[in-house]
Design an enzyme around this catalytic site. Sequence first.
Site, PDB file in Angstrom:
ATOM      1  N   GLU A 176      -0.112 -10.374   3.552  1.00  0.00           N
ATOM      2  CA  GLU A 176       0.164  -9.457   4.676  1.00  0.00           C
ATOM      3  C   GLU A 176      -0.073 -10.157   6.006  1.00  0.00           C
ATOM      4  O   GLU A 176       0.695  -9.985   6.952  1.00  0.00           O
ATOM      5  CB  GLU A 176      -0.732  -8.216   4.581  1.00  0.00           C
ATOM      6  CG  GLU A 176      -0.328  -7.272   3.461  1.00  0.00           C
ATOM      7  CD  GLU A 176      -1.321  -6.136   3.248  1.00  0.00           C
ATOM      8  OE1 GLU A 176      -0.893  -5.092   2.751  1.00  0.00           O
ATOM      9  OE2 GLU A 176      -2.517  -6.294   3.564  1.00  0.00           O
ATOM     10  N   GLY A 235       0.832  -1.204   0.000  1.00  0.00           N
ATOM     11  CA  GLY A 235       0.000   0.000   0.000  1.00  0.00           C
ATOM     12  C   GLY A 235       0.862   1.248   0.000  1.00  0.00           C
ATOM     13  O   GLY A 235       2.093   1.176   0.076  1.00  0.00           O
ATOM     14  N   THR A 243       1.262   3.751   2.179  1.00  0.00           N
ATOM     15  CA  THR A 243       2.012   4.118   3.389  1.00  0.00           C
ATOM     16  C   THR A 243       3.235   3.213   3.519  1.00  0.00           C
ATOM     17  O   THR A 243       4.349   3.687   3.789  1.00  0.00           O
ATOM     18  CB  THR A 243       1.110   4.000   4.639  1.00  0.00           C
ATOM     19  OG1 THR A 243      -0.173   4.552   4.334  1.00  0.00           O
ATOM     20  CG2 THR A 243       1.711   4.746   5.809  1.00  0.00           C
ATOM     21  N   GLY A 291      -6.414  -4.787   3.593  1.00  0.00           N
ATOM     22  CA  GLY A 291      -6.773  -5.442   2.342  1.00  0.00           C
ATOM     23  C   GLY A 291      -7.343  -4.506   1.299  1.00  0.00           C
ATOM     24  O   GLY A 291      -7.771  -4.941   0.237  1.00  0.00           O
TER      25      GLY A 291
HETATM   26  C1  5RP Z   1      -3.165  -3.506   1.314  1.00  0.00           C
HETATM   27  C2  5RP Z   1      -3.354  -2.952   2.680  1.00  0.00           C
HETATM   28  C3  5RP Z   1      -2.841  -1.580   2.931  1.00  0.00           C
HETATM   29  O1  5RP Z   1      -1.970  -1.607   4.008  1.00  0.00           O
HETATM   30  C4  5RP Z   1      -4.011  -0.709   3.252  1.00  0.00           C
HETATM   31  O2  5RP Z   1      -4.935  -0.786   2.173  1.00  0.00           O
HETATM   32  C5  5RP Z   1      -3.595   0.729   3.481  1.00  0.00           C
HETATM   33  O3  5RP Z   1      -3.159   1.266   2.271  1.00  0.00           O
HETATM   34  P1  5RP Z   1      -2.649   2.760   2.155  1.00  0.00           P
HETATM   35  O4  5RP Z   1      -1.407   2.865   2.965  1.00  0.00           O
HETATM   36  O5  5RP Z   1      -2.407   2.947   0.686  1.00  0.00           O
HETATM   37  O6  5RP Z   1      -3.752   3.652   2.672  1.00  0.00           O
HETATM   38  O7  5RP Z   1      -3.895  -3.562   3.557  1.00  0.00           O
HETATM   39  O8  5RP Z   1      -3.753  -4.761   1.188  1.00  0.00           O
END
Ligand code: 5RP
Length: 234
Positions: free
Chosen positions: A106, A30, A32, A98
């Site tokens: 993950e 993702g 972050t 997710g």
């Molecule tokens: C991916 C995830 C990510 O950690 C979650 O969607 C957060 O994403 P972002 O940092 O882009 O907001 O679980 O499967």
Amino acid sequence: MKDVEEAKREAASVALDLVRPGMRLGLGSGSTAAHFVALLGVRVAQGLDVLCVPSSESTRAQAAALAIPLATLDDVVELDLTIDGADEFDPKLRLIKGGGGALLREKIVAAASRRMVVIADSSKAVQTLGRFPLPVEVERFGFETTRRHIMREAEAAGCKGTIDLRRKADIFVTDGGNYILDCAFGTIPEPEELAARLNAIPGVVEHGLFIGLAQAVIVAGPKGIEVHGSLAYV
Ligand code: 5RP
């Protein structure tokens, strides 16, 4: 005012301070987590010695491009620390993950880690999980039957709402070759009960409720950094 990407990067940079030479790290997925991987890449280029297991093909590609040493969980069965993002976290550090579709790997990576630390901007904090639609990864075979089964079990756990097959241009397929059902419940009053019911459904490969996995959440918001839970070594 701080922008969201700046906040995510700030949380990632605090998490980077937890990394020690020689560690085996789990890398989340993702936007972050991508900030963390980018910052880690700089440290690796400066000589930091770490071995990393990515939780998705996209993280693997990013880390490989930065020459971060990579392994699989078959090479390194136990990890020291996983840093990952989340779609939501509550005061008990229960998570919904997710949103990017990587929840299965993950969760495997987080469960193989002595510590999982989540990095997030403050928009991810909720009192009750469920505002973000809960992703459930399902086997393609019989997914419509599985969808109905999830609906029944969710209702028994006090959750009502729509359950939609995730699509991008076409049906979304995970790294593991499965589908994702996004469950828009609004609130999940009993996450443990829902998790237990989902775990028992044939066809459910994994769900995005991460319970008892995160040791801490590093949150970056308008007032700076807050840490929920403990960053201490265990
Ligand atoms: C991916 C995830 C990510 O950690 C979650 O969607 C957060 O994403 P972002 O940092 O882009 O907001 O679980 O499967």
